[in-house]
Design a protein around this motif. Sequence first.
Motif, PDB file in Angstrom:
ATOM      1  N   LYS A   1       0.834  -1.213   0.028  1.00 16.98           N
ATOM      2  CA  LYS A   1       0.039   0.042   0.184  1.00 16.98           C
ATOM      3  C   LYS A   1       0.891   1.238   0.069  1.00 16.98           C
ATOM      4  CE  LYS A   1      -3.976  -2.080   2.333  1.00 16.98           C
ATOM      5  NZ  LYS A   1      -4.648  -1.970   3.473  1.00 16.98           N
ATOM      6  N   ALA A   2       1.894   1.323   0.644  1.00 18.99           N
ATOM      7  CA  ALA A   2       2.714   2.378   1.035  1.00 18.99           C
ATOM      8  C   ALA A   2       3.445   2.661  -0.550  1.00 18.99           C
ATOM      9  CB  ALA A   2       3.691   2.223   1.816  1.00 18.99           C
ATOM     10  N   CYS A   3       3.858   1.523  -1.228  1.00 16.01           N
ATOM     11  CA  CYS A   3       4.504   1.693  -2.552  1.00 16.01           C
ATOM     12  C   CYS A   3       3.761   2.428  -3.428  1.00 16.01           C
ATOM     13  CB  CYS A   3       5.082   0.366  -2.991  1.00 16.01           C
ATOM     14  SG  CYS A   3       6.454  -0.556  -2.121  1.00 16.01           S
ATOM     15  N   GLU A   4       2.271   1.954  -3.450  1.00 13.55           N
ATOM     16  CA  GLU A   4       1.247   2.592  -4.260  1.00 13.55           C
ATOM     17  C   GLU A   4       1.273   3.922  -4.090  1.00 13.55           C
ATOM     18  OE1 GLU A   4      -0.758   1.317  -6.520  1.00 13.55           O
ATOM     19  OE2 GLU A   4       0.112  -0.499  -6.837  1.00 13.55           O
ATOM     20  N   VAL A   5       1.041   4.448  -2.642  1.00 16.13           N
ATOM     21  CA  VAL A   5       0.982   5.657  -2.504  1.00 16.13           C
ATOM     22  C   VAL A   5       2.072   6.528  -3.016  1.00 16.13           C
ATOM     23  CG1 VAL A   5       0.978   7.392  -0.510  1.00 16.13           C
ATOM     24  CG2 VAL A   5      -0.326   5.462  -0.335  1.00 16.13           C
ATOM     25  N   LEU A   6       3.112   5.819  -2.762  1.00 16.84           N
ATOM     26  CA  LEU A   6       4.563   6.722  -3.197  1.00 16.84           C
ATOM     27  C   LEU A   6       4.686   6.846  -4.764  1.00 16.84           C
ATOM     28  CD1 LEU A   6       6.773   5.412  -0.322  1.00 16.84           C
ATOM     29  CD2 LEU A   6       6.141   7.825  -0.743  1.00 16.84           C
ATOM     30  N   SER A   7       4.330   5.659  -5.367  1.00 16.65           N
ATOM     31  CA  SER A   7       4.493   5.799  -6.825  1.00 16.65           C
ATOM     32  C   SER A   7       3.414   6.391  -7.563  1.00 16.65           C
ATOM     33  CB  SER A   7       4.711   4.153  -7.311  1.00 16.65           C
ATOM     34  OG  SER A   7       3.239   3.653  -7.036  1.00 16.65           O
ATOM     35  N   LEU A   8       2.387   6.635  -6.941  1.00 12.44           N
ATOM     36  CA  LEU A   8       1.270   7.665  -7.417  1.00 12.44           C
ATOM     37  C   LEU A   8       1.566   9.220  -7.398  1.00 12.44           C
ATOM     38  CD1 LEU A   8      -1.731   5.364  -6.989  1.00 12.44           C
ATOM     39  CD2 LEU A   8      -0.527   5.645  -9.181  1.00 12.44           C
ATOM     40  N   ALA A   9       2.622   9.468  -6.239  1.00 10.63           N
ATOM     41  CA  ALA A   9       2.762  10.798  -5.887  1.00 10.63           C
ATOM     42  C   ALA A   9       3.260  11.627  -7.186  1.00 10.63           C
ATOM     43  CB  ALA A   9       3.305  11.023  -4.637  1.00 10.63           C
ATOM     44  N   LYS A  10       2.640  12.933  -7.385  1.00 13.33           N
ATOM     45  CA  LYS A  10       3.346  13.773  -8.278  1.00 13.33           C
ATOM     46  C   LYS A  10       4.657  14.217  -7.950  1.00 13.33           C
ATOM     47  CE  LYS A  10      -1.020  14.099 -10.710  1.00 13.33           C
ATOM     48  NZ  LYS A  10      -2.144  15.249 -10.884  1.00 13.33           N
ATOM     49  N   ARG A  11       5.724  14.057  -8.575  1.00 11.83           N
ATOM     50  CA  ARG A  11       6.964  14.665  -8.111  1.00 11.83           C
ATOM     51  C   ARG A  11       7.277  14.494  -6.554  1.00 11.83           C
ATOM     52  NH1 ARG A  11       6.699  20.431 -10.942  1.00 11.83           N
ATOM     53  NH2 ARG A  11       5.476  20.140 -12.603  1.00 11.83           N
ATOM     54  N   ARG A  12       7.024  13.357  -6.076  1.00 12.06           N
ATOM     55  CA  ARG A  12       7.149  13.034  -4.714  1.00 12.06           C
ATOM     56  C   ARG A  12       6.591  14.079  -3.682  1.00 12.06           C
ATOM     57  NH1 ARG A  12       7.147   9.002  -6.546  1.00 12.06           N
ATOM     58  NH2 ARG A  12       8.662   7.884  -7.412  1.00 12.06           N
ATOM     59  N   ARG A  13       5.629  15.062  -4.193  1.00 11.33           N
ATOM     60  CA  ARG A  13       4.744  15.942  -3.336  1.00 11.33           C
ATOM     61  C   ARG A  13       3.616  15.316  -2.823  1.00 11.33           C
ATOM     62  NH1 ARG A  13       5.205  22.111  -5.783  1.00 11.33           N
ATOM     63  NH2 ARG A  13       7.381  21.918  -6.587  1.00 11.33           N
ATOM     64  N   LEU A  14       3.917  14.830  -1.653  1.00  9.12           N
ATOM     65  CA  LEU A  14       2.800  14.202  -0.867  1.00  9.12           C
ATOM     66  C   LEU A  14       1.976  15.090  -0.149  1.00  9.12           C
ATOM     67  CD1 LEU A  14       5.220  11.558   0.557  1.00  9.12           C
ATOM     68  CD2 LEU A  14       3.456  10.892  -1.193  1.00  9.12           C
ATOM     69  N   SER A  15       0.623  14.770  -0.253  1.00  9.42           N
ATOM     70  CA  SER A  15      -0.488  15.612   0.399  1.00  9.42           C
ATOM     71  C   SER A  15      -0.240  15.182   1.959  1.00  9.42           C
ATOM     72  CB  SER A  15      -1.727  15.400  -0.175  1.00  9.42           C
ATOM     73  OG  SER A  15      -2.193  13.860   0.089  1.00  9.42           O
ATOM     74  N   GLU A  16      -1.034  16.075   2.732  1.00  7.12           N
ATOM     75  CA  GLU A  16      -1.102  15.893   4.098  1.00  7.12           C
ATOM     76  C   GLU A  16      -1.879  14.524   4.434  1.00  7.12           C
ATOM     77  OE1 GLU A  16      -3.125  18.055   7.469  1.00  7.12           O
ATOM     78  OE2 GLU A  16      -1.534  19.337   6.922  1.00  7.12           O
ATOM     79  N   LYS A  17      -2.687  14.235   3.807  1.00  8.96           N
ATOM     80  CA  LYS A  17      -3.790  13.004   3.774  1.00  8.96           C
ATOM     81  C   LYS A  17      -2.646  11.490   3.474  1.00  8.96           C
ATOM     82  CE  LYS A  17      -7.689  10.394   2.279  1.00  8.96           C
ATOM     83  NZ  LYS A  17      -8.246  10.316   1.252  1.00  8.96           N
ATOM     84  N   GLN A  18      -1.769  11.695   2.302  1.00 11.54           N
ATOM     85  CA  GLN A  18      -0.975  10.842   2.007  1.00 11.54           C
ATOM     86  C   GLN A  18       0.081  10.463   3.157  1.00 11.54           C
ATOM     87  OE1 GLN A  18       0.051  12.603  -1.697  1.00 11.54           O
ATOM     88  NE2 GLN A  18      -0.717  10.621  -2.694  1.00 11.54           N
ATOM     89  N   LEU A  19       0.793  11.473   3.732  1.00 13.12           N
ATOM     90  CA  LEU A  19       1.539  11.541   4.797  1.00 13.12           C
ATOM     91  C   LEU A  19       1.019  10.649   6.046  1.00 13.12           C
ATOM     92  CD1 LEU A  19       3.355  14.899   4.485  1.00 13.12           C
ATOM     93  CD2 LEU A  19       4.375  12.705   3.832  1.00 13.12           C
ATOM     94  N   PHE A  20      -0.084  11.138   6.304  1.00  8.33           N
ATOM     95  CA  PHE A  20      -0.944  10.283   7.591  1.00  8.33           C
ATOM     96  C   PHE A  20      -1.020   8.921   7.246  1.00  8.33           C
ATOM     97  CE2 PHE A  20      -2.279  14.458   9.086  1.00  8.33           C
ATOM     98  CZ  PHE A  20      -2.106  14.292  10.499  1.00  8.33           C
ATOM     99  N   VAL A  21      -1.284   8.595   6.035  1.00  8.51           N
ATOM    100  CA  VAL A  21      -1.463   7.186   5.560  1.00  8.51           C
ATOM    101  C   VAL A  21      -0.064   6.426   5.666  1.00  8.51           C
ATOM    102  CG1 VAL A  21      -1.749   5.556   3.540  1.00  8.51           C
ATOM    103  CG2 VAL A  21      -3.320   7.422   3.969  1.00  8.51           C
ATOM    104  N   LEU A  22       0.968   7.135   5.337  1.00  3.93           N
ATOM    105  CA  LEU A  22       2.267   6.573   5.329  1.00  3.93           C
ATOM    106  C   LEU A  22       2.665   6.333   6.692  1.00  3.93           C
ATOM    107  CD1 LEU A  22       3.904   8.320   2.252  1.00  3.93           C
ATOM    108  CD2 LEU A  22       3.550   5.975   2.265  1.00  3.93           C
ATOM    109  N   ALA A  23       2.482   7.370   7.467  1.00  8.36           N
ATOM    110  CA  ALA A  23       2.937   7.189   8.978  1.00  8.36           C
ATOM    111  C   ALA A  23       2.430   5.883   9.602  1.00  8.36           C
ATOM    112  CB  ALA A  23       2.412   8.429   9.660  1.00  8.36           C
ATOM    113  N   ASN A  24       0.800   5.893   9.409  1.00  8.04           N
ATOM    114  CA  ASN A  24       0.068   4.659   9.777  1.00  8.04           C
ATOM    115  C   ASN A  24       0.690   3.217   9.277  1.00  8.04           C
ATOM    116  OD1 ASN A  24      -1.743   6.027  11.684  1.00  8.04           O
ATOM    117  ND2 ASN A  24      -2.846   6.556   9.995  1.00  8.04           N
ATOM    118  N   LEU A  25       1.133   3.338   8.108  1.00 10.00           N
ATOM    119  CA  LEU A  25       1.639   1.955   7.539  1.00 10.00           C
ATOM    120  C   LEU A  25       2.993   1.639   8.015  1.00 10.00           C
ATOM    121  CD1 LEU A  25       0.594   2.690   3.825  1.00 10.00           C
ATOM    122  CD2 LEU A  25      -0.224   0.758   5.287  1.00 10.00           C
ATOM    123  N   ILE A  26       3.821   2.801   8.346  1.00 10.00           N
ATOM    124  CA  ILE A  26       5.156   2.637   8.953  1.00 10.00           C
ATOM    125  C   ILE A  26       5.050   1.947  10.088  1.00 10.00           C
ATOM    126  CG2 ILE A  26       6.804   3.751  10.240  1.00 10.00           C
ATOM    127  CD1 ILE A  26       7.072   5.771   7.870  1.00 10.00           C
TER     128      ILE A  26
END
Length: 158
Positions: free
Chosen positions: A106-131
Amino acid sequence: MGSRSNNLAYIAGFLDGDGSLMLQIKKRKDGKSKRRFMCTICFYQDSRHEKSLHWIQGILGIGYISKRNDGMTELRINGYTQVRDILKALLPYIRFKKLQAVALCKACEVLSLAKRRRLSEKQLFVLANLILVIQAENYANKKKRSKDELLEMLGLTP
């Protein structure tokens, strides 16, 4: 060399027993965000038996092998799309690290879909929870980061 599914089942079993799945936040000195995410699949083996790591590398067609000073050799695979694709192939066969594998996928999906590695606050929260999911399943020697520490690292605290 066996069928593709037999090879994947063997590699998944190896990962379950002698591997790790990691989603890390690395500090950077360059760039706007001052951090980067790193997704890693790592296989470990006593250096006397490292041939199995070369076999896995050959089957998967990716990764780099390095010898450590403690007599261990490791095969590391990095990269959002590479890790995601390998985990998707191994998921039907993973038994003990399934929760971690799904979270890292799931984290790889979020990261690979991020445009130019600019992650939204929502995406960062998702990644923190996945960590947190991944590290809760790890039995690492190092101190694990708390949710508050992760959120602070990601600039998500008031």
